[in-house]
Design a protein around this motif. Sequence first.
Motif, PDB file in Angstrom:
ATOM      1  N   VAL A 128      21.061  -6.067 -44.384  1.00  0.00           N
ATOM      2  CA  VAL A 128      22.294  -5.831 -43.632  1.00  0.00           C
ATOM      3  C   VAL A 128      21.878  -5.592 -42.186  1.00  0.00           C
ATOM      4  N   THR A 129      22.485  -6.342 -41.262  1.00  0.00           N
ATOM      5  CA  THR A 129      22.096  -6.235 -39.856  1.00  0.00           C
ATOM      6  C   THR A 129      23.267  -5.735 -39.005  1.00  0.00           C
ATOM      7  N   ILE A 130      22.979  -4.759 -38.170  1.00  0.00           N
ATOM      8  CA  ILE A 130      23.966  -4.237 -37.227  1.00  0.00           C
ATOM      9  C   ILE A 130      23.630  -4.754 -35.839  1.00  0.00           C
ATOM     10  N   VAL A 131      24.568  -5.485 -35.241  1.00  0.00           N
ATOM     11  CA  VAL A 131      24.408  -5.934 -33.860  1.00  0.00           C
ATOM     12  C   VAL A 131      25.184  -4.951 -32.992  1.00  0.00           C
ATOM     13  N   ASP A 132      24.451  -4.226 -32.176  1.00  0.00           N
ATOM     14  CA  ASP A 132      25.006  -3.101 -31.421  1.00  0.00           C
ATOM     15  C   ASP A 132      25.052  -3.434 -29.935  1.00  0.00           C
ATOM     16  N   PHE A 133      26.263  -3.655 -29.403  1.00  0.00           N
ATOM     17  CA  PHE A 133      26.440  -3.851 -27.969  1.00  0.00           C
ATOM     18  C   PHE A 133      26.573  -2.466 -27.327  1.00  0.00           C
ATOM     19  N   TYR A 134      25.679  -2.160 -26.385  1.00  0.00           N
ATOM     20  CA  TYR A 134      25.614  -0.813 -25.817  1.00  0.00           C
ATOM     21  C   TYR A 134      25.331  -0.877 -24.323  1.00  0.00           C
ATOM     22  N   ALA A 135      25.321   0.292 -23.697  1.00  0.00           N
ATOM     23  CA  ALA A 135      24.914   0.407 -22.290  1.00  0.00           C
ATOM     24  C   ALA A 135      24.191   1.732 -22.103  1.00  0.00           C
ATOM     25  N   ASP A 136      23.257   1.765 -21.171  1.00  0.00           N
ATOM     26  CA  ASP A 136      22.483   2.983 -20.928  1.00  0.00           C
ATOM     27  C   ASP A 136      23.367   4.137 -20.459  1.00  0.00           C
ATOM     28  N   TRP A 137      24.477   3.819 -19.769  1.00  0.00           N
ATOM     29  CA  TRP A 137      25.344   4.866 -19.236  1.00  0.00           C
ATOM     30  C   TRP A 137      26.317   5.415 -20.283  1.00  0.00           C
ATOM     31  N   GLY A 139      27.291   7.540 -23.273  1.00  0.00           N
ATOM     32  CA  GLY A 139      26.862   8.664 -24.101  1.00  0.00           C
ATOM     33  C   GLY A 139      27.070   8.420 -25.590  1.00  0.00           C
ATOM     34  N   PRO A 140      28.264   7.999 -26.019  1.00  0.00           N
ATOM     35  CA  PRO A 140      28.490   7.736 -27.449  1.00  0.00           C
ATOM     36  C   PRO A 140      27.548   6.670 -28.010  1.00  0.00           C
ATOM     37  N   CYS A 141      27.073   5.746 -27.150  1.00  0.00           N
ATOM     38  CA  CYS A 141      26.124   4.737 -27.615  1.00  0.00           C
ATOM     39  C   CYS A 141      24.825   5.392 -28.075  1.00  0.00           C
ATOM     40  N   ARG A 142      24.378   6.396 -27.337  1.00  0.00           N
ATOM     41  CA  ARG A 142      23.140   7.078 -27.707  1.00  0.00           C
ATOM     42  C   ARG A 142      23.334   7.914 -28.973  1.00  0.00           C
ATOM     43  N   VAL A 143      24.506   8.504 -29.117  1.00  0.00           N
ATOM     44  CA  VAL A 143      24.796   9.262 -30.338  1.00  0.00           C
ATOM     45  C   VAL A 143      24.753   8.331 -31.541  1.00  0.00           C
ATOM     46  N   LEU A 144      25.403   7.177 -31.416  1.00  0.00           N
ATOM     47  CA  LEU A 144      25.423   6.231 -32.527  1.00  0.00           C
ATOM     48  C   LEU A 144      24.025   5.714 -32.834  1.00  0.00           C
ATOM     49  N   GLU A 145      23.250   5.422 -31.796  1.00  0.00           N
ATOM     50  CA  GLU A 145      21.888   4.939 -32.015  1.00  0.00           C
ATOM     51  C   GLU A 145      21.065   5.945 -32.808  1.00  0.00           C
ATOM     52  N   ALA A 160      18.810  -3.359 -40.712  1.00  0.00           N
ATOM     53  CA  ALA A 160      18.209  -3.770 -39.443  1.00  0.00           C
ATOM     54  C   ALA A 160      19.222  -3.562 -38.316  1.00  0.00           C
ATOM     55  N   MET A 161      18.719  -3.363 -37.102  1.00  0.00           N
ATOM     56  CA  MET A 161      19.603  -3.170 -35.947  1.00  0.00           C
ATOM     57  C   MET A 161      19.126  -4.035 -34.781  1.00  0.00           C
ATOM     58  N   ARG A 162      20.075  -4.721 -34.156  1.00  0.00           N
ATOM     59  CA  ARG A 162      19.804  -5.529 -32.976  1.00  0.00           C
ATOM     60  C   ARG A 162      20.667  -4.993 -31.838  1.00  0.00           C
ATOM     61  N   ARG A 163      20.053  -4.427 -30.812  1.00  0.00           N
ATOM     62  CA  ARG A 163      20.784  -3.763 -29.735  1.00  0.00           C
ATOM     63  C   ARG A 163      20.846  -4.674 -28.518  1.00  0.00           C
ATOM     64  N   VAL A 164      22.046  -4.849 -27.955  1.00  0.00           N
ATOM     65  CA  VAL A 164      22.266  -5.752 -26.835  1.00  0.00           C
ATOM     66  C   VAL A 164      22.859  -4.961 -25.669  1.00  0.00           C
ATOM     67  N   ASN A 165      22.114  -4.882 -24.556  1.00  0.00           N
ATOM     68  CA  ASN A 165      22.536  -4.099 -23.398  1.00  0.00           C
ATOM     69  C   ASN A 165      23.494  -4.912 -22.529  1.00  0.00           C
ATOM     70  N   ILE A 166      24.714  -4.412 -22.341  1.00  0.00           N
ATOM     71  CA  ILE A 166      25.707  -5.140 -21.552  1.00  0.00           C
ATOM     72  C   ILE A 166      25.739  -4.678 -20.084  1.00  0.00           C
ATOM     73  N   GLY A 167      24.758  -3.855 -19.704  1.00  0.00           N
ATOM     74  CA  GLY A 167      24.693  -3.390 -18.317  1.00  0.00           C
ATOM     75  C   GLY A 167      25.940  -2.626 -17.925  1.00  0.00           C
ATOM     76  N   LYS A 168      26.530  -2.999 -16.812  1.00  0.00           N
ATOM     77  CA  LYS A 168      27.771  -2.368 -16.343  1.00  0.00           C
ATOM     78  C   LYS A 168      28.936  -3.339 -16.505  1.00  0.00           C
ATOM     79  N   TRP A 169      28.949  -3.995 -17.650  1.00  0.00           N
ATOM     80  CA  TRP A 169      29.958  -5.033 -17.927  1.00  0.00           C
ATOM     81  C   TRP A 169      29.841  -6.158 -16.896  1.00  0.00           C
ATOM     82  N   ASP A 170      28.623  -6.395 -16.407  1.00  0.00           N
ATOM     83  CA  ASP A 170      28.461  -7.352 -15.314  1.00  0.00           C
ATOM     84  C   ASP A 170      27.457  -8.464 -15.616  1.00  0.00           C
ATOM     85  N   ASN A 171      27.140  -8.668 -16.900  1.00  0.00           N
ATOM     86  CA  ASN A 171      26.170  -9.717 -17.208  1.00  0.00           C
ATOM     87  C   ASN A 171      26.696 -10.630 -18.328  1.00  0.00           C
TER      88      ASN A 171
END
Length: 218
Positions: A128-137, A139-145, A160-171
């Motif tokens: 089972v794979t979780i694709v996690d769209f997150y951002a460093d800024w 807070g709830p993303c870090r809690v979930l991680e 399994a987990m695949r984390r995808v950084n969306i930056g500041k919604w700018d990429n």
Amino acid sequence: MNRIAIITLLTLAAAASAAADTFTFKVVGIDCAACAPPIVKALKAVEGVKNARVDAKAKTATVEVPAGFDREKLRAAIDKAGFVAVFPGERPRDIEPLPANVVKTLDIRAYTDGHRVDIAGTLAPGKVTIVDFYADWCGPCRVLEARLQHLMNGEKKNLAMRRVNIGKWDNDAAKQATELHAEALPYIRVYDARGKFVAAVTGGMWDEVLAAIEKAER
């Protein structure tokens, strides 16, 4: 209004105020002032809560509630907002990041370059794979991680987990998340062991995350 009526109203107001409890507790996941409004909104939605406020610097929330109020309702509201409530005398429960040497043993990959991700190509065969769209800024993303790390290190070894950084919604990764109907972070998509999409969860609500994982395991 006569004098007796005024005195009666003041007496009732004083009694109501005296019957209310002021309760302050820690909120894990707060990392900036922008975290405060959604937490306040979640707390005010709880029946019986009055004058909810958040101190982002101290990472605390304070509410006025009736005497004998069920404080677990506050915990549930905070959880649904993607944060974690820690009441006085408690220690955080499964929300502290695992040591780096332990994380290395887990099936986690991070995509931080801002590019679109070939989701089908990143899924872990037979897991089972979780694709996690997150951002460093976020807070709830870090809690979930952290919660997912503990889950993977404990009862869910075949996850399994695949984390995808969306930056500041700018990429481009952010554009991909938007196309997948992500309206807020964290946003996860859960796939079963055969690579079939099962469910998406927005906001890091832990009960919904667990339900999606269980559904993918069937």
